[in-house]
Scaffold this active site. Structure first.
Site, short mmCIF file in Angstrom:
data_model
loop_
_atom_site.label_atom_id
_atom_site.label_comp_id
_atom_site.label_asym_id
_atom_site.label_seq_id
_atom_site.Cartn_x
_atom_site.Cartn_y
_atom_site.Cartn_z
N GLU A 1 1.44 36.40 -21.53
CA GLU A 1 2.42 37.13 -20.73
C GLU A 1 1.66 37.70 -19.53
O GLU A 1 0.61 38.32 -19.71
CB GLU A 1 3.02 38.28 -21.56
CG GLU A 1 4.15 38.95 -20.84
CD GLU A 1 4.80 40.08 -21.62
OE1 GLU A 1 4.51 40.25 -22.82
OE2 GLU A 1 5.59 40.81 -21.00
N ARG B 1 -6.40 37.07 -35.37
CA ARG B 1 -6.79 37.44 -34.02
C ARG B 1 -8.23 37.93 -34.03
O ARG B 1 -8.75 38.33 -35.07
CB ARG B 1 -5.83 38.44 -33.41
CG ARG B 1 -5.72 39.78 -34.09
CD ARG B 1 -4.53 40.57 -33.54
NE ARG B 1 -4.73 41.04 -32.19
CZ ARG B 1 -3.89 40.78 -31.18
NH1 ARG B 1 -2.81 40.08 -31.37
NH2 ARG B 1 -4.12 41.26 -29.99
N LYS C 1 -3.97 44.56 -24.29
CA LYS C 1 -3.75 44.81 -22.87
C LYS C 1 -3.31 46.24 -22.60
O LYS C 1 -3.72 46.85 -21.62
CB LYS C 1 -2.73 43.80 -22.32
CG LYS C 1 -3.36 42.44 -22.08
CD LYS C 1 -2.38 41.46 -21.51
CE LYS C 1 -1.46 40.96 -22.58
NZ LYS C 1 -0.73 39.75 -22.20
P1 ATP Z 1 -2.29 42.03 -26.26
O1 ATP Z 1 -2.00 42.57 -27.62
O2 ATP Z 1 -3.69 42.15 -25.83
O3 ATP Z 1 -1.33 42.51 -25.21
P2 ATP Z 1 -0.76 39.72 -26.53
O4 ATP Z 1 -0.81 38.93 -27.78
O5 ATP Z 1 0.42 40.55 -26.28
O6 ATP Z 1 -2.09 40.49 -26.40
P3 ATP Z 1 -0.24 37.51 -24.86
O7 ATP Z 1 -0.34 37.42 -23.40
O8 ATP Z 1 1.10 37.45 -25.47
O9 ATP Z 1 -0.97 38.82 -25.27
O10 ATP Z 1 -1.22 36.47 -25.55
C1 ATP Z 1 -1.33 35.11 -25.24
C2 ATP Z 1 -1.90 34.41 -26.43
O11 ATP Z 1 -3.18 34.94 -26.77
C3 ATP Z 1 -1.02 34.59 -27.65
O12 ATP Z 1 -0.85 33.34 -28.27
C4 ATP Z 1 -1.80 35.55 -28.52
O13 ATP Z 1 -1.55 35.31 -29.86
C5 ATP Z 1 -3.25 35.24 -28.14
N1 ATP Z 1 -4.09 36.41 -28.38
C6 ATP Z 1 -3.91 37.65 -27.89
N2 ATP Z 1 -4.83 38.50 -28.37
C7 ATP Z 1 -5.64 37.77 -29.18
C8 ATP Z 1 -6.79 38.06 -29.98
N3 ATP Z 1 -7.31 39.29 -30.04
N4 ATP Z 1 -7.35 37.05 -30.67
C9 ATP Z 1 -6.85 35.81 -30.61
N5 ATP Z 1 -5.78 35.46 -29.89
C10 ATP Z 1 -5.18 36.42 -29.17
MG MG Z 2 2.38 40.00 -25.96
#
Ligand code: ATP
Ligand code: MG
Length: 553
Positions: free
Chosen positions: A37, A262, A272
């Site tokens: 995102e 994760r 984020k």
């Molecule tokens: P955050 O919690 O940091 O905002 P998010 O999952 O909301 O992360 P996205 O932009 O939706 O962020 O993530 C894009 C991809 O990266 C998703 O498929 C998510 O599962 C993966 N991802 C995010 N954080 C991690 C992590 N700590 N380890 C592995 N994969 C991750």
């Molecule tokens: Mg997200």
């Protein structure tokens, strides 16, 4: 010198995809996507997902898309989208297609109308509080609200008017009609669309309604022909909804979702929301502050794409959440730079040494290997003259036990040069050391002194040639392994995480290095020229990592 063979670490997804390919599932095709995102910068956790998605596609001759999951316009921006593209490219990956969930808004809308026509979605006009009250709890089922049995015609009409912008935010939602008594809360008639009169970075004001993540993600995967939709474990409970949506509709592809653990990294935060907080509360200077766990922060710190990819390989991919120690990441860059980084000498806190038995205009040119184990890295010339700089730490007026560096009346070897002996300490009126007066043993260039042992070797820079530089020393940003669980950042921030040293003196060849060049400063660690601030007039170096693991103590 070659790197050690990479070891294959457990990656259950690799095994699963391999089995699918061998069984001819999805016609033997592998199509993945990385779906960020655009609401923040990518962090090292995202790198794990990037390496996995792009890595699997390339391993199985498949394709991987970069897809912006841009369904929540309130927090998304073009700045973030650009930064994400730059980071993915820098990591060394090329996407097959750049897609946006917003590319599919029209199709998603049509699919929603189809669900309504099938009697599987309805417009609910309850308030947010009413919706919450009717949803039930983990132990009690939800209750049908007054709008659940609306007719198909009424639902289609209301949904079209939601789209036309006739209603205010929060007045209606579109919900799937699934199972209000399901033990899985995600199946209790989840929201598919909400009204949000917000300008979108790509679709502008065309849409007053936006689809929810769960509804959008599975359909975007299906539209793009994704075969393996890899996501983190928190989506496990969402998989039944992912599958439900696809089962109701006729879509081009049949993607399957698989969840993996994760990445959680000790002594930092990977979310984020938390990273935005670090920047906004000024705990760091910027998103690319070298202490940030963002990709761009690690880049500025001196990590390489290879080291981050290597780290992701080393930690493997499993179904169990586990904390990873920072030393594993540091070892990835250390191992690369140990092999590849040229050696240089730099003095961080200079003290002048005057070699009193040399003439004022004495100069000598010494040849130094750029890498002790790699002749192909070449050699360079370093000047030696009557005045040199050594590090304040390498002299002790009152030496502690076992101190092997320079002391009054003692000897030490200058790296690649002579053995010197300190005869005199010159101080200013306040008692600060301003000069050390030494003599040298002319017989000791590249040779051991006769009849005595000199154990210590220290680095130095010729005062005639040395160039002033700034060196930024970094320590962990946090004082505790899990700072994310602390009540406030202020209580767990390391106040000494950044130390800017402005009086450093370095070899002249360091000043002319391009930005993002890596070096080992002998005895001090691995450093990189800062990609923003470094230039010939003021060379700036960031310490990437120490020479050895400092976590053990
Ligand atoms: P955050 O919690 O940091 O905002 P998010 O999952 O909301 O992360 P996205 O932009 O939706 O962020 O993530 C894009 C991809 O990266 C998703 O498929 C998510 O599962 C993966 N991802 C995010 N954080 C991690 C992590 N700590 N380890 C592995 N994969 C991750
Ligand atoms: Mg997200």
């Amino acid at each position: 010198m070659s790197k050690p063979e990479p070891v294959e670490v457990s990656n259950f997804i690799r095994n699963l995809i391999e089995a699918d390919v061998n069984a001819g599932k999805h016609d033997g095709q592998v199509v993945t996507r990385f779906p960020p995102e655009p609401n923040g910068y990518l962090h090292i956790g995202h790198a794990k997902s990037i390496c996995l998605n792009f890595g699997m596609a390339s391993r199985f001759n498949g394709r991987c898309n970069l897809r912006f999951d841009d369904t929540n316009p309130v927090r998304e921006s073009e700045e973030y989208a650009l930064a994400i593209k730059e980071d993915v490219s820098w990591l060394g990956f090329e996407w097959d297609e750049l897609r946006h969930a917003s590319d599919y808004f029209e199709q998603l809308y049509d699919y929603a109308c189809e669900l309504i026509r099938q009697g599987k979605a309805y417009v609910d006009s309850s308030s947010a509080e009413e919706l919450r009250a009717l949803r039930g709890t983990l132990t009690e089922p939800g209750t049908p609200g007054p709008y659940r049995e609306r007719s198909v015609e009424e639902n289609l009409d209301l949904f079209q008017r939601m789209r036309a912008g006739e209603f205010a935010d929060g007045t209606h939602v579109l919900r799937a009609k699934i199972d209000l008594s399901s033990g899985n809360m995600n199946l209790r008639d989840p929201t598919l669309y909400r009204i949000r009169k917000v300008t979108h970075i790509r679709t502008g004001d065309a849409w007053p309604i936006y689809p929810m993540y769960d509804y959008t993600h599975c359909l975007s995967d299906a539209i793009e022909g994704i075969t393996h939709s890899l996501c983190t474990l928190e989506f496990e409970d969402h998989r039944p909804l992912y599958n439900w949506v696809l089962e109701q509709l006729t879509t081009p592809g049949q993607p399957e979702q698989t969840e993996f653990a994760r990445l959680s990294l000790e002594y930092t935060v990977l979310s984020k929301r938390r990273l935005i907080q670090l920047v906004e509360e000024n705990h760091v200077h910027s998103w690319d502050d070298p202490r940030m766990p963002t990709i761009t922060g690690f880049r500025r710190r001196g990590y390489t794409p290879e080291s981050i990819r290597d780290f992701c390989e080393r930690i493997g991919v499993t179904k169990n959440d586990a904390w990873i120690e920072m030393v594993i990441l540091e070892n990835s860059i250390r191992d690369q730079l140990n092999v590849e980084a040229p050696r240089r000498m730099a003095v961080l806190e200079p003290v002048k040494v005057v070699i009193t038995d040399l003439d004022d205009d004495y100069t000598e040119t010494l040849s130094f290997a750029n890498h002790p184990q790699d002749e192909s890295a070449g050699r360079r010339d370093i000047g030696f003259s009557k005045e040199i700089w050594i590090d304040r730490d390498d002299f002790a007026e009152n030496p502690p036990p076992k101190y092997q560096r320079l002391v009054l009346g003692g000897e030490v070897r200058l790296r690649g040069c002579y053995v010197i002996k300190c005869n005199d300490i010159i101080k200013d009126a306040d008692g600060n050391i301003v000069e050390l007066h030494c003599t040298h043993d002319a017989q000791t260039l590249g040779k051991k002194p006769e009849g005595r042992k000199v154990k210590g070797v220290i680095h130095w820079v010729c005062a005639r040639q040395g160039v002033n530089a700034e060196v930024r020393m970094y320590e962990p940003l946090f004082t505790v392994p899990d700072p994310g669980s602390a009540e406030s950042f202020s209580s767990v921030i390391n106040p000494d995480s950044e130390k800017v040293m402005t009086r450093c003196v370095v070899e002249p060849s360091l000043a002319t290095a391009a930005p993002e060049t890596h070096f080992q400063f002998e005895r001090l660690g691995y450093f990189v020229t800062d990609r923003r601030d470094h230039n010939k007039e003021l060379p700036v170096f960031n310490r990437t990592v120490t020479l050895r693991d400092t976590w053990a103590k």
